[in-house]
Design an enzyme around this catalytic site. Sequence first.
Site, PDB file in Angstrom:
ATOM      1  N   HIS A 305       0.856  -1.181   0.000  1.00 51.95           N
ATOM      2  CA  HIS A 305       0.000   0.000   0.000  1.00 51.95           C
ATOM      3  C   HIS A 305       0.890   1.228   0.000  1.00 51.95           C
ATOM      4  CE1 HIS A 305      -3.134   2.834   1.185  1.00 51.95           C
ATOM      5  NE2 HIS A 305      -3.981   1.917   0.758  1.00 51.95           N
ATOM      6  N   ASP A 363      -7.924  -5.328   0.342  1.00 51.27           N
ATOM      7  CA  ASP A 363      -8.469  -6.149  -0.742  1.00 51.27           C
ATOM      8  C   ASP A 363      -8.077  -7.606  -0.658  1.00 51.27           C
ATOM      9  OD1 ASP A 363      -9.848  -4.148  -2.018  1.00 51.27           O
ATOM     10  OD2 ASP A 363      -8.024  -3.389  -2.937  1.00 51.27           O
TER      11      ASP A 363
HETATM   12  N1  ACO Z   1       4.181  -7.645  -4.718  1.00 48.92           N
HETATM   13  C1  ACO Z   1       5.522  -7.635  -4.908  1.00 48.92           C
HETATM   14  N2  ACO Z   1       6.285  -6.528  -4.807  1.00 48.92           N
HETATM   15  C2  ACO Z   1       5.664  -5.368  -4.521  1.00 48.92           C
HETATM   16  C3  ACO Z   1       4.264  -5.305  -4.300  1.00 48.92           C
HETATM   17  C4  ACO Z   1       3.527  -6.506  -4.404  1.00 48.92           C
HETATM   18  N3  ACO Z   1       2.195  -6.501  -4.217  1.00 48.92           N
HETATM   19  N4  ACO Z   1       3.912  -4.039  -4.029  1.00 48.92           N
HETATM   20  C5  ACO Z   1       5.046  -3.311  -4.067  1.00 48.92           C
HETATM   21  N5  ACO Z   1       6.110  -4.117  -4.355  1.00 48.92           N
HETATM   22  C6  ACO Z   1       7.523  -3.706  -4.413  1.00 48.92           C
HETATM   23  C7  ACO Z   1       7.813  -2.960  -5.713  1.00 48.92           C
HETATM   24  O1  ACO Z   1       8.271  -3.814  -6.733  1.00 48.92           O
HETATM   25  C8  ACO Z   1       8.879  -1.988  -5.250  1.00 48.92           C
HETATM   26  O2  ACO Z   1      10.101  -2.669  -5.196  1.00 48.92           O
HETATM   27  P1  ACO Z   1      11.491  -1.882  -5.517  1.00 48.92           P
HETATM   28  O3  ACO Z   1      11.624  -0.814  -4.493  1.00 48.92           O
HETATM   29  O4  ACO Z   1      12.537  -2.966  -5.405  1.00 48.92           O
HETATM   30  O5  ACO Z   1      11.350  -1.340  -6.913  1.00 48.92           O
HETATM   31  C9  ACO Z   1       8.491  -1.638  -3.818  1.00 48.92           C
HETATM   32  O6  ACO Z   1       7.740  -2.769  -3.366  1.00 48.92           O
HETATM   33  C10 ACO Z   1       7.643  -0.385  -3.685  1.00 48.92           C
HETATM   34  O7  ACO Z   1       6.537  -0.492  -4.588  1.00 48.92           O
HETATM   35  P2  ACO Z   1       5.891   0.739  -5.354  1.00 48.92           P
HETATM   36  O8  ACO Z   1       5.156   0.250  -6.541  1.00 48.92           O
HETATM   37  O9  ACO Z   1       6.933   1.809  -5.560  1.00 48.92           O
HETATM   38  O10 ACO Z   1       4.884   1.247  -4.241  1.00 48.92           O
HETATM   39  P3  ACO Z   1       3.629   2.165  -4.492  1.00 48.92           P
HETATM   40  O11 ACO Z   1       3.380   2.853  -3.224  1.00 48.92           O
HETATM   41  O12 ACO Z   1       3.822   3.006  -5.717  1.00 48.92           O
HETATM   42  O13 ACO Z   1       2.471   1.113  -4.832  1.00 48.92           O
HETATM   43  C11 ACO Z   1       0.639  -0.380  -4.654  1.00 48.92           C
HETATM   44  C12 ACO Z   1       1.488   0.720  -3.956  1.00 48.92           C
HETATM   45  C13 ACO Z   1       0.149   0.138  -6.038  1.00 48.92           C
HETATM   46  C14 ACO Z   1      -0.577  -0.676  -3.794  1.00 48.92           C
HETATM   47  C15 ACO Z   1       1.522  -1.651  -4.823  1.00 48.92           C
HETATM   48  O14 ACO Z   1       1.923  -2.122  -3.552  1.00 48.92           O
HETATM   49  C16 ACO Z   1       0.799  -2.757  -5.604  1.00 48.92           C
HETATM   50  O15 ACO Z   1       0.826  -2.740  -6.830  1.00 48.92           O
HETATM   51  N6  ACO Z   1       0.136  -3.711  -4.890  1.00 48.92           N
HETATM   52  C17 ACO Z   1      -0.660  -4.741  -5.532  1.00 48.92           C
HETATM   53  C18 ACO Z   1      -2.004  -4.165  -5.956  1.00 48.92           C
HETATM   54  C19 ACO Z   1      -2.930  -3.913  -4.786  1.00 48.92           C
HETATM   55  O16 ACO Z   1      -3.107  -4.758  -3.907  1.00 48.92           O
HETATM   56  N7  ACO Z   1      -3.569  -2.716  -4.778  1.00 48.92           N
HETATM   57  C20 ACO Z   1      -4.562  -2.361  -3.756  1.00 48.92           C
HETATM   58  C21 ACO Z   1      -4.159  -1.151  -3.017  1.00 48.92           C
HETATM   59  S1  ACO Z   1      -5.302  -0.835  -1.714  1.00 48.92           S
HETATM   60  C22 ACO Z   1      -6.587  -0.067  -2.448  1.00 48.92           C
HETATM   61  O17 ACO Z   1      -6.533   0.562  -3.444  1.00 48.92           O
HETATM   62  C23 ACO Z   1      -7.843  -0.208  -1.740  1.00 48.92           C
END
Ligand code: ACO
Length: 428
Positions: A305, A363
Amino acid sequence: MNAPVTIKIGEKSIDLPVKAGSVGPDVLDIGKLYAEAGVFTFDPGFTSTASTESKITYIDGDAGVLLYRGYPIEQLAEHGDFLETCYLLLNGDLPSAAQKADFDYRVTRHTMVHEQMARFFQGFRRDAHPMAVMVASVGALSAFYNDSTDVHDPHQRMVASMRMIAKIPTIAAMAYKYNVGQPFVYPKNDLDYASNFLRMCFAVPCEDYKVNPVLARALDRIFILHADHEQNASTSTVRLAGSSGANPFACIAAGIACLWGPAHGGANEAALKMLSEIGTPDRIPAFIAKAKDKNDPFRLMGFGHRVYKNYDPRAKIMQRTLQEVLSELGVKDDPLFDVALELERIALSDPYFVEKKLYPNVDFYSGIILKAMGFPTTMFTVLFAVARTVGWIAQWREMIEDPGQRIGRPRQLYTGAPRRDYVPLGKR
Ligand code: ACO
């Protein structure tokens, strides 16, 4: 106000006022930066930027805290109901018994939609995704309820707000019924909000439908958990759309469009698909390895998140609710639940997820509950939209009622071609 922070740009020293909220980090007010120093700030994805001042919802992502108007989400989910939460978000305080009765009555009396909406629905293909139908039909409310689109009239704003909270479950249920080819079921005003929604989705004219109170309570709780989440992508979309003076129905339609994406509200659908794809706990390590692989775009859906760097407090409540629902339905062993629990256990002890502070989000469990209730995956984000509508409206109203409100207009760092002259077609 704290002491200003002085920054140096070239030879110039600029004082940036520091604003303090009631809780949470201070913010540097950079509103005059461009006028005084000729530079913009750069923050794609708004990771360090507060886009507005707000009194509605507070999140402490490190501590895993979520407050609506100061009240912890756990207390509201345990003791309150969704319409009480709506009143709270819209008005700032919990209602008295009389205020609650009046609010519930007014929402309930607005649940029907214009009869012509039913004909409007006939224009969609049967196989249309219900979110596509939601974006279009909520936008279309501005055509059906033209008398509550003047954003400068407080009475019209109030009427539009009540209409949206009341009608969104009806429209969502219609989107579902249309998709499965069943007749629309009219709202029934002696039922509570969640029970009425379940009935509109699952009743058919040829058979009585008795709402299961445990499922209704679980759905009501899901609605409470999703009601608002401060300046997330869809709420910011609603505020940005509303900042131009667009009517509230159009703004909420914009919010629904943004919510649809798999990185936001679409994640519950994606999380359930992923759990089904994993299928059995022994396949989890392969999926964890994929999620950790930098060259693989796969992510564990329902994990991570932008704001929570701790357990999402809503996920914990969701997990408990799931157990209640499965036990009520007599499901002893749900393979999806088993996979989810095991995935959570493994991920929470894996250094990759621990170091990046990737915890289950709201979620992760909601999809399994909704599936157990009988909703198809395509409806998951629709249910999120039903719940979030009140948050969008509360935020939209706060923005419109702010005397200092201006159109939202971010700037950019231009990296395209500098000025060049047009070359006639024959000379290119
Ligand atoms: N699985 C594996 N790796 C992940 C995940 C994941 N679910 N989420 C983040 N990471 C990693 C990224 O690859 C990144 O790694 P790095 O630093 O080595 O490049 C690091 O963690 C940070 O991730 P970002 O994408 O920069 O974080 P951001 O804050 O932009 O994204 C998000 C947050 C979009 C929720 C992301 O965690 C994700 O895509 N999760 C899966 C989708 C999801 O569950 N979304 C629901 C959100 S809650 C809602 O909207 C109600």
